[in-house]
Scaffold this motif. Sequence first.
Motif, PDB file in Angstrom:
ATOM      1  N   ILE A  42       8.527  84.004 -26.055  1.00  0.00           N
ATOM      2  CA  ILE A  42       7.834  85.191 -26.541  1.00  0.00           C
ATOM      3  C   ILE A  42       7.803  86.253 -25.449  1.00  0.00           C
ATOM      4  O   ILE A  42       8.086  87.417 -25.686  1.00  0.00           O
ATOM      5  CB  ILE A  42       6.395  84.858 -26.990  1.00  0.00           C
ATOM      6  CG1 ILE A  42       6.406  83.892 -28.172  1.00  0.00           C
ATOM      7  CG2 ILE A  42       5.619  86.118 -27.318  1.00  0.00           C
ATOM      8  CD1 ILE A  42       6.887  84.487 -29.468  1.00  0.00           C
ATOM      9  N   ARG A  43       7.439  85.839 -24.268  1.00  0.00           N
ATOM     10  CA  ARG A  43       7.326  86.729 -23.112  1.00  0.00           C
ATOM     11  C   ARG A  43       8.059  86.135 -21.931  1.00  0.00           C
ATOM     12  O   ARG A  43       8.627  85.050 -22.020  1.00  0.00           O
ATOM     13  CB  ARG A  43       5.855  86.925 -22.753  1.00  0.00           C
ATOM     14  CG  ARG A  43       5.095  87.643 -23.842  1.00  0.00           C
ATOM     15  CD  ARG A  43       3.765  88.057 -23.353  1.00  0.00           C
ATOM     16  NE  ARG A  43       3.217  89.024 -24.295  1.00  0.00           N
ATOM     17  CZ  ARG A  43       2.180  89.748 -24.044  1.00  0.00           C
ATOM     18  NH1 ARG A  43       1.575  89.632 -22.897  1.00  0.00           N
ATOM     19  NH2 ARG A  43       1.744  90.602 -24.937  1.00  0.00           N
ATOM     20  N   ARG A  44       7.972  86.827 -20.820  1.00  0.00           N
ATOM     21  CA  ARG A  44       8.638  86.349 -19.609  1.00  0.00           C
ATOM     22  C   ARG A  44       8.091  84.990 -19.179  1.00  0.00           C
ATOM     23  O   ARG A  44       8.831  84.120 -18.734  1.00  0.00           O
ATOM     24  CB  ARG A  44       8.435  87.379 -18.502  1.00  0.00           C
ATOM     25  CG  ARG A  44       9.117  87.022 -17.220  1.00  0.00           C
ATOM     26  CD  ARG A  44       8.969  88.128 -16.218  1.00  0.00           C
ATOM     27  NE  ARG A  44       9.584  87.732 -14.948  1.00  0.00           N
ATOM     28  CZ  ARG A  44       9.446  88.384 -13.841  1.00  0.00           C
ATOM     29  NH1 ARG A  44       8.726  89.483 -13.805  1.00  0.00           N
ATOM     30  NH2 ARG A  44      10.019  87.972 -12.745  1.00  0.00           N
ATOM     31  N   PHE A  45       6.781  84.823 -19.292  1.00  0.00           N
ATOM     32  CA  PHE A  45       6.141  83.561 -18.954  1.00  0.00           C
ATOM     33  C   PHE A  45       5.643  82.903 -20.227  1.00  0.00           C
ATOM     34  O   PHE A  45       5.360  83.580 -21.215  1.00  0.00           O
ATOM     35  CB  PHE A  45       4.967  83.790 -17.985  1.00  0.00           C
ATOM     36  CG  PHE A  45       5.401  84.346 -16.660  1.00  0.00           C
ATOM     37  CD1 PHE A  45       6.022  83.530 -15.725  1.00  0.00           C
ATOM     38  CD2 PHE A  45       5.219  85.680 -16.357  1.00  0.00           C
ATOM     39  CE1 PHE A  45       6.431  84.043 -14.501  1.00  0.00           C
ATOM     40  CE2 PHE A  45       5.630  86.209 -15.140  1.00  0.00           C
ATOM     41  CZ  PHE A  45       6.229  85.386 -14.209  1.00  0.00           C
ATOM     42  N   PRO A  46       5.503  81.583 -20.230  1.00  0.00           N
ATOM     43  CA  PRO A  46       5.061  80.904 -21.455  1.00  0.00           C
ATOM     44  C   PRO A  46       3.609  81.223 -21.797  1.00  0.00           C
ATOM     45  O   PRO A  46       2.810  81.571 -20.927  1.00  0.00           O
ATOM     46  CB  PRO A  46       5.224  79.422 -21.110  1.00  0.00           C
ATOM     47  CG  PRO A  46       5.163  79.354 -19.625  1.00  0.00           C
ATOM     48  CD  PRO A  46       5.762  80.643 -19.131  1.00  0.00           C
ATOM     49  N   VAL A  47       3.308  81.093 -23.079  1.00  0.00           N
ATOM     50  CA  VAL A  47       1.932  81.198 -23.561  1.00  0.00           C
ATOM     51  C   VAL A  47       1.435  79.759 -23.641  1.00  0.00           C
ATOM     52  O   VAL A  47       2.002  78.946 -24.369  1.00  0.00           O
ATOM     53  CB  VAL A  47       1.882  81.870 -24.947  1.00  0.00           C
ATOM     54  CG1 VAL A  47       0.463  81.909 -25.479  1.00  0.00           C
ATOM     55  CG2 VAL A  47       2.491  83.262 -24.877  1.00  0.00           C
ATOM     56  N   THR A  48       0.388  79.437 -22.880  1.00  0.00           N
ATOM     57  CA  THR A  48      -0.050  78.050 -22.751  1.00  0.00           C
ATOM     58  C   THR A  48      -1.518  77.901 -23.095  1.00  0.00           C
ATOM     59  O   THR A  48      -2.372  78.633 -22.572  1.00  0.00           O
ATOM     60  CB  THR A  48       0.190  77.539 -21.311  1.00  0.00           C
ATOM     61  OG1 THR A  48       1.572  77.698 -20.988  1.00  0.00           O
ATOM     62  CG2 THR A  48      -0.194  76.077 -21.173  1.00  0.00           C
ATOM     63  N   PHE A  49      -1.799  76.971 -23.998  1.00  0.00           N
ATOM     64  CA  PHE A  49      -3.164  76.594 -24.367  1.00  0.00           C
ATOM     65  C   PHE A  49      -3.206  75.085 -24.530  1.00  0.00           C
ATOM     66  O   PHE A  49      -2.188  74.454 -24.824  1.00  0.00           O
ATOM     67  CB  PHE A  49      -3.582  77.233 -25.703  1.00  0.00           C
ATOM     68  CG  PHE A  49      -3.697  78.728 -25.668  1.00  0.00           C
ATOM     69  CD1 PHE A  49      -4.796  79.350 -25.095  1.00  0.00           C
ATOM     70  CD2 PHE A  49      -2.715  79.523 -26.236  1.00  0.00           C
ATOM     71  CE1 PHE A  49      -4.900  80.733 -25.079  1.00  0.00           C
ATOM     72  CE2 PHE A  49      -2.808  80.908 -26.227  1.00  0.00           C
ATOM     73  CZ  PHE A  49      -3.902  81.513 -25.640  1.00  0.00           C
ATOM     74  N   TYR A  50      -4.395  74.518 -24.376  1.00  0.00           N
ATOM     75  CA  TYR A  50      -4.578  73.102 -24.662  1.00  0.00           C
ATOM     76  C   TYR A  50      -4.568  72.906 -26.174  1.00  0.00           C
ATOM     77  O   TYR A  50      -4.773  73.851 -26.947  1.00  0.00           O
ATOM     78  CB  TYR A  50      -5.882  72.584 -24.043  1.00  0.00           C
ATOM     79  CG  TYR A  50      -5.804  72.530 -22.535  1.00  0.00           C
ATOM     80  CD1 TYR A  50      -5.107  71.502 -21.897  1.00  0.00           C
ATOM     81  CD2 TYR A  50      -6.399  73.509 -21.756  1.00  0.00           C
ATOM     82  CE1 TYR A  50      -5.008  71.459 -20.514  1.00  0.00           C
ATOM     83  CE2 TYR A  50      -6.301  73.480 -20.369  1.00  0.00           C
ATOM     84  CZ  TYR A  50      -5.605  72.455 -19.756  1.00  0.00           C
ATOM     85  OH  TYR A  50      -5.505  72.423 -18.386  1.00  0.00           O
ATOM     86  N   ALA A  51      -4.323  71.684 -26.615  1.00  0.00           N
ATOM     87  CA  ALA A  51      -4.162  71.385 -28.041  1.00  0.00           C
ATOM     88  C   ALA A  51      -5.367  71.852 -28.866  1.00  0.00           C
ATOM     89  O   ALA A  51      -5.181  72.436 -29.942  1.00  0.00           O
ATOM     90  CB  ALA A  51      -3.932  69.888 -28.246  1.00  0.00           C
ATOM     91  N   ASP A  52      -6.582  71.642 -28.369  1.00  0.00           N
ATOM     92  CA  ASP A  52      -7.756  72.078 -29.133  1.00  0.00           C
ATOM     93  C   ASP A  52      -7.837  73.601 -29.229  1.00  0.00           C
ATOM     94  O   ASP A  52      -8.298  74.147 -30.237  1.00  0.00           O
ATOM     95  CB  ASP A  52      -9.049  71.497 -28.559  1.00  0.00           C
ATOM     96  CG  ASP A  52      -9.293  71.850 -27.105  1.00  0.00           C
ATOM     97  OD1 ASP A  52      -8.325  72.093 -26.358  1.00  0.00           O
ATOM     98  OD2 ASP A  52     -10.473  71.875 -26.705  1.00  0.00           O
ATOM     99  N   GLU A  53      -7.341  74.305 -28.224  1.00  0.00           N
ATOM    100  CA  GLU A  53      -7.311  75.764 -28.274  1.00  0.00           C
ATOM    101  C   GLU A  53      -6.285  76.243 -29.307  1.00  0.00           C
ATOM    102  O   GLU A  53      -6.549  77.170 -30.064  1.00  0.00           O
ATOM    103  CB  GLU A  53      -6.991  76.337 -26.895  1.00  0.00           C
ATOM    104  CG  GLU A  53      -8.083  76.069 -25.870  1.00  0.00           C
ATOM    105  CD  GLU A  53      -7.673  76.424 -24.459  1.00  0.00           C
ATOM    106  OE1 GLU A  53      -8.538  76.923 -23.715  1.00  0.00           O
ATOM    107  OE2 GLU A  53      -6.497  76.212 -24.079  1.00  0.00           O
ATOM    108  N   TRP A  54      -5.107  75.583 -29.341  1.00  0.00           N
ATOM    109  CA  TRP A  54      -4.108  75.911 -30.363  1.00  0.00           C
ATOM    110  C   TRP A  54      -4.680  75.661 -31.756  1.00  0.00           C
ATOM    111  O   TRP A  54      -4.453  76.442 -32.680  1.00  0.00           O
ATOM    112  CB  TRP A  54      -2.821  75.104 -30.167  1.00  0.00           C
ATOM    113  CG  TRP A  54      -1.902  75.658 -29.125  1.00  0.00           C
ATOM    114  CD1 TRP A  54      -1.620  75.110 -27.912  1.00  0.00           C
ATOM    115  CD2 TRP A  54      -1.130  76.859 -29.195  1.00  0.00           C
ATOM    116  NE1 TRP A  54      -0.729  75.902 -27.222  1.00  0.00           N
ATOM    117  CE2 TRP A  54      -0.402  76.980 -27.991  1.00  0.00           C
ATOM    118  CE3 TRP A  54      -0.980  77.858 -30.163  1.00  0.00           C
ATOM    119  CZ2 TRP A  54       0.454  78.055 -27.740  1.00  0.00           C
ATOM    120  CZ3 TRP A  54      -0.121  78.918 -29.906  1.00  0.00           C
ATOM    121  CH2 TRP A  54       0.582  79.007 -28.708  1.00  0.00           C
ATOM    122  N   ASP A  55      -5.427  74.565 -31.917  1.00  0.00           N
ATOM    123  CA  ASP A  55      -6.046  74.269 -33.216  1.00  0.00           C
ATOM    124  C   ASP A  55      -6.979  75.405 -33.641  1.00  0.00           C
ATOM    125  O   ASP A  55      -6.968  75.826 -34.804  1.00  0.00           O
ATOM    126  CB  ASP A  55      -6.836  72.950 -33.175  1.00  0.00           C
ATOM    127  CG  ASP A  55      -5.932  71.730 -33.141  1.00  0.00           C
ATOM    128  OD1 ASP A  55      -4.760  71.833 -33.569  1.00  0.00           O
ATOM    129  OD2 ASP A  55      -6.410  70.668 -32.692  1.00  0.00           O
TER     130      ASP A  55
END
Length: 78
Positions: A42-55
Amino acid sequence: MADDMQAELERLRAENESLKSRQNRELSLRVSQKGAVSLYGIRRFPVTFYADEWDKILGMQDQIRAFIRENEGELKRK
């Protein structure tokens, strides 16, 4: 000498375009070193969240889509 430099410049331009187009097409998911989910592409750096945040984020998808529709005039797209 000038021909060599011109050929190298053309090679680098072609490589640059190839990398740009590849970035725009490929989305991928990976597990980060800390055990989170990283979305690449999506961007230059990854978009990172923990599984519960993605939920939580994915649970808001209807609200996010509605917000985007309501604010379309103010938002920019790439």
